[in-house]
Design an enzyme around this catalytic site. Structure first.
Site, PDB file in Angstrom:
ATOM      1  N   LYS A   1       9.713  22.300  -1.012  1.00  0.00           N
ATOM      2  CA  LYS A   1       8.266  22.494  -0.934  1.00  0.00           C
ATOM      3  C   LYS A   1       7.933  23.880  -1.482  1.00  0.00           C
ATOM      4  CE  LYS A   1       7.922  21.755   3.520  1.00  0.00           C
ATOM      5  NZ  LYS A   1       9.397  21.768   3.685  1.00  0.00           N
TER       6      LYS A   1
ATOM      7  N   ASP B   1      11.143  28.918   1.011  1.00  0.00           N
ATOM      8  CA  ASP B   1      11.911  27.703   0.700  1.00  0.00           C
ATOM      9  C   ASP B   1      12.488  27.785  -0.707  1.00  0.00           C
ATOM     10  OD1 ASP B   1      11.441  25.639   2.987  1.00  0.00           O
ATOM     11  OD2 ASP B   1       9.492  26.519   2.652  1.00  0.00           O
TER      12      ASP B   1
ATOM     13  N   GLY C   1      11.147  24.859   7.244  1.00  0.00           N
ATOM     14  CA  GLY C   1      10.994  25.345   8.603  1.00  0.00           C
ATOM     15  C   GLY C   1      10.881  24.191   9.581  1.00  0.00           C
ATOM     16  N   SER C   2      11.310  24.418  10.814  1.00  0.00           N
ATOM     17  CA  SER C   2      11.095  23.416  11.854  1.00  0.00           C
ATOM     18  C   SER C   2       9.642  23.512  12.327  1.00  0.00           C
ATOM     19  CB  SER C   2      12.048  23.654  13.023  1.00  0.00           C
ATOM     20  OG  SER C   2      13.367  23.381  12.616  1.00  0.00           O
ATOM     21  N   GLY C   3       9.228  22.535  13.135  1.00  0.00           N
ATOM     22  CA  GLY C   3       7.842  22.500  13.589  1.00  0.00           C
ATOM     23  C   GLY C   3       6.999  21.497  12.824  1.00  0.00           C
ATOM     24  N   HIS C   4       7.604  20.846  11.810  1.00  0.00           N
ATOM     25  CA  HIS C   4       6.877  19.871  10.988  1.00  0.00           C
ATOM     26  C   HIS C   4       7.355  18.453  11.252  1.00  0.00           C
ATOM     27  CE1 HIS C   4       5.474  23.356   8.950  1.00  0.00           C
ATOM     28  NE2 HIS C   4       6.653  23.649   8.449  1.00  0.00           N
TER      29      HIS C   4
ATOM     30  N   HIS D   1       2.184  25.575   7.698  1.00  0.00           N
ATOM     31  CA  HIS D   1       2.937  26.541   8.481  1.00  0.00           C
ATOM     32  C   HIS D   1       2.036  27.318   9.433  1.00  0.00           C
ATOM     33  CE1 HIS D   1       5.739  25.683   5.266  1.00  0.00           C
ATOM     34  NE2 HIS D   1       6.691  26.200   6.006  1.00  0.00           N
TER      35      HIS D   1
END
Lengths: 331, 217
Positions: free
Chosen positions: A105, A110, A54-57, A219
């Site tokens: 991960k 995922d 996911g994006s945001g990391h 997350h």
């Protein structure tokens, strides 16, 4: 919610576009489907390394595309794993004839999407092997959970497996090194505040001003324990003790100590955590020979940190020290 | 009465509509025990499904054609766990419904295949607080209704009703699969978002069967 975005629907694409423009010497951004590959393509004969999530990391994972680390990264929607039709072309792009290692991960989404993508790429003649990072000691690894999550330890897996691939190891050997890192790396995190996913518009969990979440993932999901706010030293002790106990560290061992910020915590506070974690390791007779402090695996603007310890031997130390040139990590 | 390709198209459009209508609610359910993206992801996926359905040439002839389009679109647009799970469910359902019409046995086969797909991909079983807890009673109710001589529409209605009850029954459960499992005991007291969206989608199937006609996109 106050954010520097134009539209929650386009924030990921616009962010990756900007990333590509800023680091055009290192990466090439593919927009449909969305993935980031090494500029100049895969090097013939080298095992390809691909990760995603996911994006945001950020800077995970695109920030680690480049020499000595990843060949491609696949950003999903915010906090949502990428889809198989994004991942499969990234796996193909990273393949230079020596096969590809996917670093996944341990989050249900995922794992499922990478599994499907690996089948698609395999059908196109790409040999794909996968390793699943599960370094988060906050989650009990048992029949009663989805297993330990993959969090900040992922950076160590990408760096060290990347160095192994760069020096010319074959796919089996790169897999073996990645699994050696996974077997020897543990993390645990704390959140002081929740973060706000743009499309949700409000914090991902409700956390009173005087409480913290121990054992959060990356997350924005809640952790396992909520406790009253404590001092940095007390919090660090909780995190480091859990990590070190799980690793069963013995006196005389050498480790990498990695204090990771979740995005909203200043470096000054991360170093306060590092200071105490280092002292606690020293009390155990464990020698910190390598260090990393900073925001590498974040949760948007969440305040908090995670502590990661990797048990080092000569091989892992040499691979950690090997040259790396990416947007977020270079030496 | 049987269910035909027009029903499958109507079901798909209704699913897109109810998922979008319940977007905020699904986000909130997921925010409580997950990461809050379920409503967003499904809305994105089904919006893409409707766009592809609108552009589909030639018009689908088989029920399975429609379900396959839903499957591939959800897999390529949803992400997270829901994309592969729903995608596999529709893909398996498409394989067993490659016919122009479905009788009650055909509906049972469709639902059974969907459940098998979800279980195969997610490796969850009942009682783990996942969408399996909505789909399993739905299949059981469909089998019972078909055995009792119900027609295809009544079989879908029975499945939808059981899915709704199954979703509600996830509230006291402690999650042991998926992201909610990280919460342990703290996951009890919350409706599982995957079970909730499954119930919505099966209710859309029942509404399409009883309405018997196309709805506006």
């Amino acid at each position: 919610m106050k954010k520097l975005i134009n539209d929650p629907q386009t924030v990921v694409a616009e962010s990756v576009e900007g990333f590509g423009l800023a680091h055009a010497d290192l990466v090439a951004v593919h927009t449909d489907p969305l993935y980031v590959a090494r500029a100049g393509g895969a090097r013939a004969g080298k095992v390809g390394l691909v990760s995603g999530g996911g994006s945001g990391h950020e800077p995970l994972h695109a920030g680690f595309v480049g020499l000595g680390m990843l060949d491609a990264a696949v950003p999903g929607a915010m906090f949502t794993s990428p889809t198989p039709d994004q991942i499969a072309p990234a796996l193909q792009a990273a393949d230079a004839g020596a096969g590809v290692l996917a670093i996944v991960k341990n989050y249900t989404g995922d794992v499922l999407n990478f599994e499907t993508a690996a089948e698609l790429a395999d059908a196109e003649g790409v040999t794909v092997r996968s390793v699943v990072v599960n370094d988060d000691v906050a989650v009990e690894d048992s029949l009663y959970t989805a297993g330990r999550r993959g969090v900040a330890g992922t950076v160590a897996v990408e760096k060290i497996a990347g160095a192994a691939a760069e020096r010319g190891d074959d796919l089996d050997a790169v897999v073996a090194v990645a699994e050696k890192v996974i077997a020897n790396v543990r993390s645990m995190g704390v959140a002081l505040t929740a973060c706000t996913v743009p499309h949700a518009g409000k914090p991902s969990f409700d956390l009173p001003e005087d409480e913290i979440e121990i054992g959060i993932g990356i997350h924005g999901e809640p952790g396992r324990h909520r406790i009253p706010l404590a001092s940095a030293d007390e919090i660090t002790e909780m995190l480091l003790t859990a990590v070190a106990d799980d690793l069963v560290l013995a006196p005389g061992e050498k480790v990498l100590l990695f204090v990771n910020g979740m995005g909203g915590t200043p470096a000054s506070e991360l170093y306060v955590v590092y200071r105490r974690a280092r002292a606690l390791l020293s009390e155990r007779g464990v020698e910190v020979t390598r260090s990393l402090v900073g925001n590498y695996v974040t949760s948007l603007e969440m305040q908090g940190a995670s502590v990661t310890v990797l048990r080092l031997d000569e091989e892992l130390t040499a691979l950690w020290d090997a040259p790396v040139h990416t947007a977020a990590l270079r030496w | 009465m049987t269910l035909d390709v027009a029903w499958a198209i109507d079901w798909t459009r209704r699913s897109a509509r109810v998922v979008t209508e319940h977007r905020e609610e699904l986000i909130e359910l997921d925010r409580q025990i997950g990461d809050g993206d379920h409503g967003e992801n499904l809305t994105r996926g089904y919006t893409a499904v409707v766009a592809r359905l609108d552009a589909l040439e030639p018009a689908p002839v088989l029920v399975g054609d429609v379900l396959k389009l839903v499957a591939t679109t959800l897999m390529s647009t949803v992400g997270g766990a829901a994309g592969p799970l729903y995608g596999t469910a529709y893909l398996r359902a498409a394989k067993v419904s490659a016919t122009p019409v479905l009788d009650s046995a055909g509906v049972v086969a469709l639902l059974e295949a969907a459940l098998e797909g979800i279980v195969a991909r997610g490796k969850a079983t009942t009682g783990e607080k996942t969408m399996v807890d909505a789909w399993t009673p739905a299949v059981e109710a469909a089998v019972a209704a078909a055995d009792a001589g119900a027609d295809a529409a009544a079989v879908v209605a029975a499945a939808a009703q059981a899915a709704a009850a199954g979703a509600q029954a996830t509230i006291p459960l402690v999650a042991t699969k998926g992201r909610a499992s990280y919460l342990g005991e703290r996951s009890a007291g919350h409706l599982d978002p995957g079970a909730a969206s499954s119930a919505l989608i099966l209710q859309a199937a029942a509404d399409s069967a009883s309405a018997g006609g196309p709805v506006a996109p």
